[in-house]
Write a protein that holds these residues in place. Sequence first.
Motif, mmCIF file in Angstrom:
data_model
loop_
_atom_site.group_PDB
_atom_site.id
_atom_site.type_symbol
_atom_site.label_atom_id
_atom_site.label_comp_id
_atom_site.label_asym_id
_atom_site.label_seq_id
_atom_site.Cartn_x
_atom_site.Cartn_y
_atom_site.Cartn_z
ATOM 1 N N GLY A 46 0.793 -1.217 0.000
ATOM 2 C CA GLY A 46 0.000 0.000 0.000
ATOM 3 C C GLY A 46 0.821 1.261 0.000
ATOM 4 N N SER A 47 2.156 1.133 0.045
ATOM 5 C CA SER A 47 3.060 2.272 0.045
ATOM 6 C C SER A 47 4.444 1.771 -0.330
ATOM 7 N N THR A 48 5.359 2.686 -0.597
ATOM 8 C CA THR A 48 6.728 2.278 -0.901
ATOM 9 C C THR A 48 7.537 2.110 0.378
ATOM 10 N N GLY A 49 8.427 1.110 0.367
ATOM 11 C CA GLY A 49 9.341 0.894 1.478
ATOM 12 C C GLY A 49 10.744 1.322 1.096
ATOM 13 N N ASP A 50 11.701 1.083 1.996
ATOM 14 C CA ASP A 50 13.073 1.507 1.734
ATOM 15 C C ASP A 50 13.901 0.454 1.012
ATOM 16 N N GLY A 51 13.292 -0.671 0.668
ATOM 17 C CA GLY A 51 14.011 -1.721 -0.040
ATOM 18 C C GLY A 51 14.738 -2.688 0.861
ATOM 19 N N ASN A 52 14.768 -2.410 2.159
ATOM 20 C CA ASN A 52 15.440 -3.290 3.114
ATOM 21 C C ASN A 52 14.464 -4.178 3.878
ATOM 22 N N MET A 78 24.777 -3.516 -2.662
ATOM 23 C CA MET A 78 24.288 -2.376 -1.881
ATOM 24 C C MET A 78 24.178 -2.757 -0.414
ATOM 25 N N GLY A 79 24.568 -1.853 0.453
ATOM 26 C CA GLY A 79 24.282 -2.016 1.866
ATOM 27 C C GLY A 79 22.930 -1.389 2.178
ATOM 28 N N ARG A 80 22.525 -1.447 3.427
ATOM 29 C CA ARG A 80 21.234 -0.888 3.818
ATOM 30 C C ARG A 80 21.145 0.593 3.477
ATOM 31 N N GLN A 81 22.226 1.314 3.698
ATOM 32 C CA GLN A 81 22.204 2.755 3.464
ATOM 33 C C GLN A 81 22.158 3.079 1.970
ATOM 34 N N HIS A 82 22.936 2.356 1.160
ATOM 35 C CA HIS A 82 22.998 2.654 -0.266
ATOM 36 C C HIS A 82 21.738 2.225 -1.005
ATOM 37 N N ARG A 83 20.978 1.288 -0.434
ATOM 38 C CA ARG A 83 19.761 0.844 -1.105
ATOM 39 C C ARG A 83 18.738 1.969 -1.196
ATOM 40 N N ARG A 84 18.885 2.980 -0.377
ATOM 41 C CA ARG A 84 17.978 4.129 -0.426
ATOM 42 C C ARG A 84 18.168 4.956 -1.698
ATOM 43 N N VAL A 85 19.287 4.726 -2.402
ATOM 44 C CA VAL A 85 19.489 5.422 -3.680
ATOM 45 C C VAL A 85 18.389 5.024 -4.662
ATOM 46 N N ALA A 86 18.040 3.738 -4.656
ATOM 47 C CA ALA A 86 17.005 3.246 -5.567
ATOM 48 C C ALA A 86 15.601 3.495 -5.033
ATOM 49 N N ALA A 87 15.447 3.519 -3.722
ATOM 50 C CA ALA A 87 14.118 3.641 -3.120
ATOM 51 C C ALA A 87 13.553 5.052 -3.305
ATOM 52 N N TRP A 88 12.255 5.111 -3.560
ATOM 53 C CA TRP A 88 11.548 6.394 -3.617
ATOM 54 C C TRP A 88 10.421 6.356 -2.602
ATOM 55 N N MET A 89 10.654 7.025 -1.489
ATOM 56 C CA MET A 89 9.669 7.043 -0.420
ATOM 57 C C MET A 89 8.568 8.040 -0.764
ATOM 58 N N GLY A 90 7.383 7.802 -0.223
ATOM 59 C CA GLY A 90 6.204 8.559 -0.600
ATOM 60 C C GLY A 90 6.278 10.054 -0.404
ATOM 61 N N ASP A 91 7.093 10.531 0.557
ATOM 62 C CA ASP A 91 7.137 11.963 0.828
ATOM 63 C C ASP A 91 8.265 12.667 0.070
ATOM 64 N N GLN A 92 8.999 11.930 -0.771
ATOM 65 C CA GLN A 92 10.056 12.531 -1.568
ATOM 66 C C GLN A 92 9.488 13.212 -2.805
ATOM 67 N N ASP A 93 10.157 14.298 -3.235
ATOM 68 C CA ASP A 93 9.806 14.909 -4.508
ATOM 69 C C ASP A 93 10.291 13.995 -5.626
ATOM 70 N N LEU A 94 9.481 13.840 -6.661
ATOM 71 C CA LEU A 94 9.798 12.891 -7.720
ATOM 72 C C LEU A 94 10.931 13.376 -8.619
ATOM 73 N N ALA A 95 10.879 14.639 -9.037
ATOM 74 C CA ALA A 95 11.860 15.136 -10.011
ATOM 75 C C ALA A 95 13.304 15.002 -9.521
ATOM 76 N N PRO A 96 13.622 15.431 -8.278
ATOM 77 C CA PRO A 96 15.009 15.258 -7.810
ATOM 78 C C PRO A 96 15.447 13.798 -7.757
ATOM 79 N N HIS A 97 14.511 12.921 -7.407
ATOM 80 C CA HIS A 97 14.855 11.500 -7.345
ATOM 81 C C HIS A 97 15.177 10.954 -8.733
ATOM 82 N N ILE A 98 14.406 11.360 -9.741
ATOM 83 C CA ILE A 98 14.697 10.944 -11.113
ATOM 84 C C ILE A 98 16.077 11.448 -11.524
ATOM 85 N N GLY A 99 16.385 12.702 -11.179
ATOM 86 C CA GLY A 99 17.694 13.268 -11.504
ATOM 87 C C GLY A 99 18.833 12.503 -10.862
#
Length: 263
Positions: free
Chosen positions: A145-151, A193-214
């Motif tokens: 029902g939402s995005t997680g951090d991938g971990n 990827m470690g736990r911290q680096h996996r957040r590079v791929a993750a897009w959490m719901g409160d993040q702005d989309l455009a910066p994440h795509i960049g």
Amino acid sequence: MIGRTRIFVALLFVAVSTLILVPLQLLSMKTGLYRENLVLRIWHRMILAALGFRVHVSGAMTEKRPLLLASNHVSWTDIMVLGSIVDVSFIAKSEMAGWPLIGGLSKLQRTVFIERERKRKSGEQASEIAARLARNDVMVLFAEGSTGDGNLLLPFKSTLFGAAAMAIGEGTVEHVFIQPVAIVYTRLHGLPMGRQHRRVAAWMGDQDLAPHIGELLAEGAIDVEVRFGEPVEFSAGTSRKAAAKLVEQRVGAMMQDALRSPR
């Protein structure tokens, strides 16, 4: 400088690809001259190429129908990852319909948008999904029902399996198969990827989309695994909560295995 150049080239590639493929998709939807998913699969693969993603698949989508794929959810890129390897349609939150580019392209894939807060609408939307299942359209449900951090895997929401129950309750089908799917982002520039680096791929719901795509376009070279599990048969006597829990356990097991031993 290299990162900016990569972003510019990748965006140009996506823009040109989209301008060519969108009219072809509209033609397919209106005339049926060729399979709609053929164009979509090409477009998804082009997006992944621009991002620098490499997809590794374990197992396969079952041939059993009607079929609902129940997957974990890490990022908006999950749609491209799955769409590049199997012919499916998605169940997405209503907000996504208004997103620039992605919302319009989602409609070209006949995505069903659900409004979870509006009870009156949710019944109509569940009925639409049930009808699609009865027509043997393979639907993808991001069951957290939402995005997680991938971990870690978030609990699967049993209410989201209501469309399967409705399809059976309306008498259009006798059962629905629910296949667990795990999407796991495993490597960055070839390194696990470690736990911290996996957040590079993750897009959490409160993040702005455009910066994440960049950030993704600048980074590139991400490996992602898709693992298909054994389908669960959902019939008239099946408990939604029990089915959701079983599928959640199977997705979680595949996800942890991929995290421990990335390809």
